[in-house]
Design a protein around this motif. Structure first.
Motif, short mmCIF file in Angstrom:
data_model
loop_
_atom_site.label_atom_id
_atom_site.label_comp_id
_atom_site.label_asym_id
_atom_site.label_seq_id
_atom_site.Cartn_x
_atom_site.Cartn_y
_atom_site.Cartn_z
N THR A 205 56.25 40.15 43.63
CA THR A 205 56.60 41.56 43.89
C THR A 205 55.91 42.47 42.88
OG1 THR A 205 58.67 41.50 42.59
CG2 THR A 205 58.83 40.98 44.94
N SER A 206 54.70 42.08 42.50
CA SER A 206 53.84 42.84 41.58
C SER A 206 54.40 42.95 40.17
CB SER A 206 53.52 44.24 42.14
OG SER A 206 52.83 44.12 43.38
N ALA A 207 55.35 42.08 39.82
CA ALA A 207 55.76 41.93 38.42
C ALA A 207 54.84 40.91 37.75
CB ALA A 207 57.21 41.46 38.34
N VAL A 350 48.65 39.65 28.70
CA VAL A 350 49.85 40.21 29.32
C VAL A 350 49.95 41.70 29.04
CG1 VAL A 350 52.38 40.11 29.40
CG2 VAL A 350 51.05 37.99 29.15
N ARG A 351 49.68 42.08 27.80
CA ARG A 351 49.74 43.51 27.45
C ARG A 351 48.70 44.31 28.24
NH1 ARG A 351 49.70 41.80 21.95
NH2 ARG A 351 47.71 42.91 21.69
N ALA A 352 47.50 43.76 28.39
CA ALA A 352 46.46 44.48 29.12
C ALA A 352 46.81 44.60 30.60
CB ALA A 352 45.12 43.78 28.94
N LEU A 353 47.36 43.54 31.19
CA LEU A 353 47.75 43.60 32.59
C LEU A 353 48.90 44.59 32.78
CD1 LEU A 353 47.57 42.65 35.51
CD2 LEU A 353 48.97 40.65 34.89
N ALA A 354 49.84 44.59 31.84
CA ALA A 354 50.93 45.57 31.91
C ALA A 354 50.37 46.99 31.83
CB ALA A 354 51.93 45.31 30.79
N GLY A 355 49.34 47.18 31.00
CA GLY A 355 48.73 48.49 30.90
C GLY A 355 48.06 48.91 32.19
N SER A 356 47.42 47.96 32.87
CA SER A 356 46.79 48.28 34.16
C SER A 356 47.83 48.63 35.21
CB SER A 356 45.94 47.09 34.62
OG SER A 356 44.79 46.93 33.81
N ILE A 357 48.95 47.91 35.22
CA ILE A 357 50.02 48.23 36.16
C ILE A 357 50.51 49.65 35.95
CG2 ILE A 357 52.41 47.70 36.79
CD1 ILE A 357 51.73 44.74 36.23
N GLU A 358 50.74 50.00 34.69
CA GLU A 358 51.24 51.35 34.40
C GLU A 358 50.20 52.41 34.73
OE1 GLU A 358 53.50 53.80 30.81
OE2 GLU A 358 53.05 51.65 30.61
N ALA A 359 48.92 52.11 34.46
CA ALA A 359 47.88 53.07 34.75
C ALA A 359 47.75 53.35 36.24
CB ALA A 359 46.54 52.58 34.19
N VAL A 360 47.92 52.32 37.06
CA VAL A 360 47.75 52.47 38.51
C VAL A 360 49.00 53.02 39.18
CG1 VAL A 360 47.36 51.19 40.66
CG2 VAL A 360 45.95 50.71 38.65
N THR A 361 50.17 52.57 38.74
CA THR A 361 51.41 52.93 39.43
C THR A 361 52.16 54.07 38.78
OG1 THR A 361 52.81 51.40 38.16
CG2 THR A 361 51.68 50.51 40.10
N ARG A 366 56.98 45.24 34.98
CA ARG A 366 58.16 44.37 34.90
C ARG A 366 57.72 42.98 34.46
NH1 ARG A 366 59.69 43.41 39.95
NH2 ARG A 366 57.89 44.49 40.85
N ILE A 367 58.35 42.45 33.42
CA ILE A 367 58.09 41.09 32.96
C ILE A 367 59.25 40.22 33.42
CG2 ILE A 367 57.64 39.60 30.99
CD1 ILE A 367 55.52 41.74 31.38
N ASP A 368 58.95 39.10 34.08
CA ASP A 368 60.01 38.26 34.63
C ASP A 368 59.57 36.81 34.61
OD1 ASP A 368 62.44 37.59 35.78
OD2 ASP A 368 62.35 39.20 37.27
N GLY A 369 60.46 35.94 35.11
CA GLY A 369 60.16 34.51 35.20
C GLY A 369 60.09 34.06 36.64
N ALA A 370 59.26 33.07 36.92
CA ALA A 370 59.07 32.59 38.28
C ALA A 370 60.26 31.73 38.70
CB ALA A 370 57.79 31.77 38.37
#
Length: 429
Positions: A205-207, A350-361, A366-370
């Motif tokens: 779910t894009s987390a 992880v930090r860079a991917l979180a930054g990309s999520i915030e930049a786009v959305t 959201r950080i979660d477990g599978a």
């Protein structure tokens, strides 16, 4: 129905390279790719036609500097490609080509517009079909994201590699044991390239899923002596011994919940009995069969968990005077199952991917477990830290309700393109 996604976003004059890459994602194209992908059946172990389509699509885009495929079994190829250069951080984008079977889908939707599991119908802004989220959306998002970087007039400074493997899904006899990624990890059928970070595109779910559970599956058989019901003293009741086994296993699960500290993202460790069978023909049951799954958390040992289950089964069998066989038939990256895995939320990837999520959305990541096990632990064993990230909801996968929100698909693809340009950095040819 939701409005059609924009083919590309407007690009501000002062846009950064990651912003240019995200804006270059063609929403109509990624939707077209996903619908075409769903239309090609790839139920394990029949991934060949879809694998060839993926390879052809990668070649058609012109975004990859090289591509290839190789069979680890006849008719079952892994597919790979790469783009970029050697001067930036490297990235591996991975996914699996196979899907689960479709009998449940066809039965549930018979006579309706959703009856074809490979129809990829668009209904109320969602694409419906087997494998649309698990995980053809992730594969197509990778291809389109790499293409968008090239379309934006950029070239990754570091190497971006794509790897698509067969045999991740379980449920089909003689397959579903991660044979594809195991072959790649051993240097056969497309060796896995080294990388500084990896994203495996299971639906989240894009987390960002930084942790995954481990698991093992045990099949336990008790054999007693069947006897006519009028002379039960001549038999040995395997079902009675099985009743004792069930009680001990449920006690074990309760003890696990009490003794193993819950994981912040994954919850509790436990044991779940999934099936039992015994009896028949008005006689003392001479056989009892049980299957169970054990959930493990990071830090737990699969060897110790397997030995605990074996000991419980053997002790209950001895008390009931029955023969006992315990088998672990779901080997993945371990001889008895799949190992848990976790990467720190503070890892630079992880930090860079979180930054990309915030930049786009515009929203925090959201950080979660599978709530599942997949193949990122194979990458860990090769020294590649990884996460799961992709559009789609695992809770409707493997069901007749598997579907994918188009807006989420396009947004996640833009996020991947942004992250490629951010993580690997880019040059402007």
């Amino acid at each position: 129905m939701s409005p059609a996604p924009e083919s590309a976003s407007p690009v501000p004059a002062a846009a950064t390279a990651p912003e240019r890459a995200a804006a270059a994602v063609d929403g109509d194209e990624v939707v077209r790719l996903v619908r075409a992908a769903v239309g090609i059946p790839s139920v394990t172990p029949n991934e060949g036609p879809f694998a060839r389509w993926v390879l052809d699509t990668m070649n058609t885009t012109g975004a990859f500097d090289d591509t290839g495929s190789a069979e680890f079994e006849p008719g079952r190829p892994n597919v790979w490609g790469s783009a970029g250069g050697p001067s930036g951080r490297s990235l591996l984008l991975a996914g699996h080509l196979d899907t689960v079977a479709t009998e449940d889908w066809s039965q549930h939707w018979q006579g309706t517009e959703r009856a074809d599991p490979f129809g990829a119908h668009v209904i109320d802004g969602e694409i419906w079909g087997r494998g649309v989220a698990d995980q053809k959306a992730g594969i197509c998002a990778i291809v389109e994201a790499v293409s968008a970087v090239r379309r934006a007039g950029l070239r990754p400074a570091g190497t971006v590699s794509a790897l698509f493997v067969c045999d991740e899904e379980s449920g089909q006899p003689g397959s579903g044991v991660s044979a594809g990624i195991r072959a790649a990890a051993q240097g056969h059928s497309g060796p896995i390239p080294s990388a500084d970070f990896a994203i495996y595109t299971e639906p989240t779910t894009s987390a960002i899923y930084t942790a995954q559970m481990g698991f093992l599956i045990a099949d336990i058989t008790y054999t007693g002596v069947s006897a006519y019901f009028g002379r039960p003293e001549l038999g040995v009741d395997a079902l009675r011994a099985g009743h004792s086994l069930l009680a001990r296993l449920w006690d074990c699960s309760d003890e696990l919940r009490a003794s193993v500290p819950p994981h912040e993202l994954l919850g509790e460790a436990f044991l779940l009995v999934t099936s039992v069978s015994a009896g028949g023909n008005i006689a003392v049951p001479g056989r009892f069969d049980l299957s169970l799954i054990r959930k493990l958390l990071p830090g737990e040992s699969l060897d110790e968990a397997a030995e605990q289950i074996r000991s419980i089964a053997v002790e209950a069998a001895a008390a009931g005077d029955v023969d006992c066989v315990v088998e672990f038939n779901a080997a993945r990256d371990h001889r008895v199952g799949g190992t848990p895995d976790e990467i720190a939320a503070g890892h630079p990837g992880v930090r860079a991917l979180a930054g990309s999520i915030e930049a786009v959305t515009g929203e925090p990541a959201r950080i979660d477990g599978a709530p599942y096990w997949s193949e990122k632990s194979f990458l860990r064993d090769l020294g590649i830290p990884s996460v799961y990230f992709a559009p789609g909801d695992i809770s409707n996968c493997h069901t007749p309700f598997e579907r994918l929100d188009i807006d989420e698909l396009v947004t996640a693809t833009r996020t991947l393109a942004h992250f490629i340009a951010e993580w690997c950095e880019t040059t402007d040819p």
